[in-house]
Each structure stands twice: as C-alpha cells, then as structure tokens.
Design an enzyme around this catalytic site. Structure first.
Site, PDB file in Angstrom:
ATOM      1  N   ASP A 126       0.897  -1.149   0.000  1.00  0.00           N
ATOM      2  CA  ASP A 126       0.000   0.000   0.000  1.00  0.00           C
ATOM      3  C   ASP A 126       0.934   1.197   0.000  1.00  0.00           C
ATOM      4  OD1 ASP A 126      -1.499   2.251   0.847  1.00  0.00           O
ATOM      5  OD2 ASP A 126      -3.053   0.915   1.602  1.00  0.00           O
ATOM      6  N   HIS A 127       1.068   1.851  -1.147  1.00  0.00           N
ATOM      7  CA  HIS A 127       2.156   2.827  -1.249  1.00  0.00           C
ATOM      8  C   HIS A 127       1.981   4.005  -0.287  1.00  0.00           C
ATOM      9  CE1 HIS A 127      -0.469   5.074  -4.020  1.00  0.00           C
ATOM     10  NE2 HIS A 127       0.323   6.107  -3.838  1.00  0.00           N
ATOM     11  N   HIS A 164      -5.767   2.809   1.091  1.00  0.00           N
ATOM     12  CA  HIS A 164      -4.993   3.981   1.542  1.00  0.00           C
ATOM     13  C   HIS A 164      -5.661   4.717   2.706  1.00  0.00           C
ATOM     14  CE1 HIS A 164      -2.976   3.035  -2.089  1.00  0.00           C
ATOM     15  NE2 HIS A 164      -3.656   3.809  -2.908  1.00  0.00           N
TER      16      HIS A 164
HETATM   17  C1  BG6 Z   1      -3.580   4.762  -6.413  1.00  0.00           C
HETATM   18  C2  BG6 Z   1      -4.956   4.847  -7.016  1.00  0.00           C
HETATM   19  O1  BG6 Z   1      -3.466   3.638  -5.579  1.00  0.00           O
HETATM   20  O2  BG6 Z   1      -3.339   5.939  -5.647  1.00  0.00           O
HETATM   21  C3  BG6 Z   1      -5.082   6.100  -7.870  1.00  0.00           C
HETATM   22  O3  BG6 Z   1      -5.180   3.699  -7.817  1.00  0.00           O
HETATM   23  C4  BG6 Z   1      -4.718   7.324  -7.072  1.00  0.00           C
HETATM   24  O4  BG6 Z   1      -6.396   6.236  -8.381  1.00  0.00           O
HETATM   25  C5  BG6 Z   1      -3.368   7.134  -6.404  1.00  0.00           C
HETATM   26  O5  BG6 Z   1      -4.661   8.420  -7.959  1.00  0.00           O
HETATM   27  C6  BG6 Z   1      -3.056   8.279  -5.462  1.00  0.00           C
HETATM   28  O6  BG6 Z   1      -1.735   8.151  -5.038  1.00  0.00           O
HETATM   29  P1  BG6 Z   1      -0.893   9.437  -4.675  1.00  0.00           P
HETATM   30  O7  BG6 Z   1       0.393   8.893  -4.167  1.00  0.00           O
HETATM   31  O8  BG6 Z   1      -0.762  10.241  -5.943  1.00  0.00           O
HETATM   32  O9  BG6 Z   1      -1.673  10.156  -3.636  1.00  0.00           O
END
Ligand code: BG6
Length: 516
Positions: free
Chosen positions: A202-203, A266
């Site tokens: 989960d980045h 997230h």
């Molecule tokens: C991803 C989603 O996991 O996270 C995207 O699939 C979203 O839809 C993105 O735009 C948001 O990540 P960040 O790091 O740009 O906030």
C-alpha cells in the site's frame, strides 16, 4: 559499479534513506514489466536505490511480460522513462545499471515461461552473484496473482524452507474485489507462500509523511494524552485529487470506483495510524497488530444502514483551474450509464474505549478542485469560555492538521489574544514544513517499500488479517450500492468539493467539510 559513495553524497535525496543496512544479493523479477507502474515507479525506484548505494552490487532485475521483447529492447524502453537531461552523470550511471537488466517474454499462465525464468535466474546467480535470493514483484492485473504464484511454486521458485536463500512476493493492489475474493486469493497464495513471504503493498504506508504520523504521536509526549474521545471532537481524513481518468485508467477505474481504489486501502490505513494504540516497539508484528485492531473496531453496517453513513458521487463536466474537463461518463473506457463512484465520503465511529463516539469523517474524490491529502484533528472547545470570540464555527478549539501532500508538514491552530484592551481572541498557527525543516526532500514511497522488502521488513506492508478486516467494513457498502434498485450516485461538477449530499454526514456536529 559506479562510485556509489560519491553519488550519494552529491544527491541529498538519497541521503534521506537509512544507509546502515544494505540488502543481501538478490534478483528482482518484475511481472508486468512493460506496464505503466514498472516504468513510472518501480524501475526509477530501483535505479535511485542503486545510485544511492542502497542495493548490493550483486543485484539484477528481470522483466517478465507478454510482449516479445529482447533484453536490449526492454533496456531501451526503461532508459526512456529514466533519462534525465538535467543529470550530466546519467549516461555513466545507466551504463553501470543497465547490464544487470534482462527480460523474459512469456504469458503468465505458460509453464514453459517459468522454466525459462528459472534457468535465467540460475545463470544470473552465476554471473551476478545473486545467491538464489529472489523478489517477485507482481505489478499485474489481480486476476493473475494466483496464477503467477502457483506457477512460481510449481517451477520450484518459491523456497519452502526458510533456512537458505529467500523468496518473497510483492502484490500490488487491488488485493481482491470484495471480501469473498480477497479471502479466496489469500487461500490460494497461502498454499504456496508463508505469511512472511507475502508483501501486500500500500504505497501510502511508504510515504514519509504517513510514517511521520507515528513519530508525531509516539515520539512526543504532548499529543498523546489528548489523543482520545475526551479531547478530540472529530477527525477528518481527506484525499482529494484533481486528476480524472488520465493515462487511460477509465477501464480499470470503472470496475473499481473510489471505495475500492482509495478507501479500502490507503484511507483506512491512514485511519489506522491516527487511531491505533502505541505499539510495544516498531517491529513488524507489534505495529501490524495495532493497525489491525483499529480495522477490527470498525462497525459492520447492514446494507440498509449504509445510506446514513456513506455518500457517493460521480463527477460531471466542469472546470478545474480555468480548464474545461469532461464528465466521468464521457471518459474513455467508462461504460455508458456507469454508476461507478468517483467520490466517497463517510462518517464512522470506532467501537473501542479510546474513540467511542468520536466521528471520523473520511472522503476522497477525483476531479476535486485541487490535490491535497491531509488529516485534521479537531480538538474540543475549552469547557467554559472566558474570552470574546470572533465567531467562526470552531473558534476556541484547536486544530492539528497533518499535511500528507503537497506542502508536506503539520500545523497547529490555537487562540491568541488580539493586542489591545479587549479580551478578544484570534486563531493563529504554528507551522512545520518539511521543505524548510529538513534539507533533504522525502524519498519516494516505492523506494522505501522496495528497500524494506529486500531487507525482509514487512512492517509497512499489509497483513492477511488487516486486508480481510478492511474488506469486512467495505463489503456492505458495496452490497448496498450494487443492489438493483440502488439509485445512481449524485453528480458533482468537476472542480467542486463533491456532491452536496455529503454535507448531511455532518448533521448533529459543529463540523463542516474542510475547504482545503
Ligand atoms: C492509487 C490509485 O493507488 O493511488 C489512484 O489507484 C490514485 O487512483 C493514487 O490516484 C493516489 O496516489 P498518490 O500517491 O498520488 O496520492
């Protein structure tokens, strides 16, 4: 190898990662090697880790995908996504990095492709000294997760014994489509993999500002005594995005929607970090136990109750910062008349002693006026009022805002006396900004997460119980929205803060959705 020490010293970004531990020699196999994630995030992260001296010299990257490319074609494509005209040393560092990259063309369900991979990895062990350690990164559509893991197992590429070289698998999201499919997937992969070999990414957990939530709470003593239902009135967690379906994402997104795409993973992880109890240490088990307990204290609504707690929306055409943008239904890849939500807002309370009765407001949406992710902790007002207060909804109370992105930092609002003979108060702010407090910008989330996996540290990855607990919460919402008689989502013009219906979630509180 290049002179890693010199590069790291010249590049402050690389200094932001811990230098103490370097992973063991290993081969990294990227499934979905021709896809967007590999090019935009994974290979740049590996390249930067290598440049910063965080990867061992004995490390190789193998792309695995269907396109019939040669090693050289794969390298050329990667070079295009990495090339940085502003970096005069790029050609030299690429010349050092690229010979360790190769490519294995195969379908994901073709046993011969895995036999070929096995042979290739043995050759790489001999040529690059990678010692049999393997990381498999599954940057593929989730329907292939079980298939790939099964084939890896059959080809003998997953070690059952944990006393020799290691094999680990990173799975990209989405992990399942609902509770049943997540359970099925867990069952499938756990036939081949032990829990300590599974890394569900989960980045958001890799973002520096997200990790800082625990530092703020448990590395200080002044916040934690106030961090409960006695002093906190409400919590708002927002992940707003300006972007719509850029990069041809309409097809994927239309089957997913904001609830699965952002909330199930997230945003619930952010909620966990805000609400969890202090762990006994920062080891993977202790931290993941506490995060899982928060998810287990979420209510399980009945589908007929969902409407009281959750509002969805879908963007119509509108304008963002002066540019006209199309509505969701006009985006490429979106089914005609699609009911997929591009916005979700929900109000939830946790069933535990610390948080009973405190509303957590969570929202996310595409095509909102700006990109901003933040967590706002609204503290209660003082029990009596001694001062004249310039009326704003929350004058007299304190607000702590953790800015996850952009303008990473935190600010604390409190009341100060306006100079003069009257006893009037005005809200003022103390502000912390990463950009001014620290010389080095935070490293990319994928760099941190890849490095952790290579080091065998799963604390920032999601465990089976947590994934299932998150789906248990989300499932009734999906059921309610999927019912044949469910009304379509209300629309909101692109460039606004979502459907007006979301305001009713605030009823009975003194809170409003924050306009960021
Ligand atoms: C991803 C989603 O996991 O996270 C995207 O699939 C979203 O839809 C993105 O735009 C948001 O990540 P960040 O790091 O740009 O906030």
């Amino acid at each position: 190898m290049s002179d890693l020490g010199t590069i790291a010293e010249a590049n402050p970004l690389r200094q932001a990662l811990p230098r103490a531990k370097v992973p063991e020699p290993c081969a990294i196999v990227l499934f979905g090697a021709t896809g967007d994630l590999t090019h935009r995030k994974l290979v740049p992260a590996l390249y930067h880790l290598d440049q910063g001296g965080h990867l061992p010299g004995e490390c190789a990257v193998v792309g695995f995908a269907r396109r019939d490319w040669s090693d050289q074609q794969f390298r050329d494509e990667l070079k295009k996504s990495l090339a940085n005209p502003k970096d005069p040393g790029f050609e030299d560092s690429w010349a050092d990095f690229s010979p360790r990259i190769s490519y294995n063309a195969s379908n994901f369900d073709e046993p011969a492709g895995y036999e070929k991979l096995k042979q290739k990895l043995e050759e790489i062990d001999a040529a690059h000294g990678t010692r049999g350690n393997r990381l498999f990164y599954l940057a593929v559509s989730p329907e292939y997760f079980s298939v790939i893991v099964e084939h890896l197992g059959k080809a003998g590429l997953i070690y059952e014994d944990d006393s020799g070289p290691w094999s680990r698998v990173i799975l990209e999201k989405p992990f399942g489509h609902d509770l049943a499919s997540a359970r099925e997937l867990n069952r499938d992969i756990s036939r081949i993999l032990r829990e300590d070999q599974i890394y569900r990414i989960d980045h958001y957990l890799g973002k520096e500002t997200v990790q800082n939530i625990l530092a703020l709470r448990f590395g200080n003593s002044m916040f934690e005594p106030l961090w409960d239902r006695r002093y906190v009135e409400s919590v708002q967690i927002t992940a707003a995005e300006e972007l719509g379906m850029a990069g041809g994402r309409g097809g994927y997104y239309d089957k997913s929607g904001a609830l699965r795409d952002m909330v199930q993973n997230h945003l619930l992880q952010l909620l966990c970090l805000v609400a969890m109890e202090p762990p006994v240490d920062l080891g993977a088990d202790a931290v993941r136990n506490e995060r899982a307990k928060v998810l287990q204290s979420l209510p399980i609504w009945k589908p007929e109750e969902v409407g009281q707690h959750v509002v969805r929306g879908q963007y119509a055409g509108g304008s963002i910062q002066g540019n006209d943008v199309p509505g969701y239904l006009e985006e490429k890849g979106v089914a005609p008349g699609s009911k997929t939500e591009t916005y979700v807002a929900l109000r939830v309370t946790l069933n535990n002693w610390r948080w009973a009765g405190v509303p957590f407001f969570v929202r996310t949406g595409k095509r909102l006026p700006k990109r901003a992710t933040e967590i706002a902790i609204q503290f209660r007002k003082p029990p009596t009022n001694l001062f004249e207060i310039d009326t704003e909804a929350h004058a007299g109370a304190n607000l702590l805002v953790l800015r996850i992105q952009p303008n990473e930092g935190a600010s604390l609002a409190f009341q100060a006396k306006i100079p003069g003979s009257r006893r009037r108060l005005q809200e003022v702010r103390m502000d912390f900004r990463y950009g001014t407090a620290f010389a080095a910008p935070p490293p990319e989330a994928y760099e941190r997460l890849l490095l952790d996996c290579l080091l065998g540290d799963p604390s920032l990855y999601t465990r089976t119980d947590a994934v299932e607990a998150a789906w248990k919460f989300v499932n009734p919402i999906l059921e309610a929205w999927g019912a044949p008689d469910a009304p379509p989502p209300p629309t909101y013009p692109a460039g606004t803060w979502g459907p007006v219906e979301a305001d009713r979630l605030m009823e009975g509180t003194e809170t409003e959705w924050r306009r960021l």
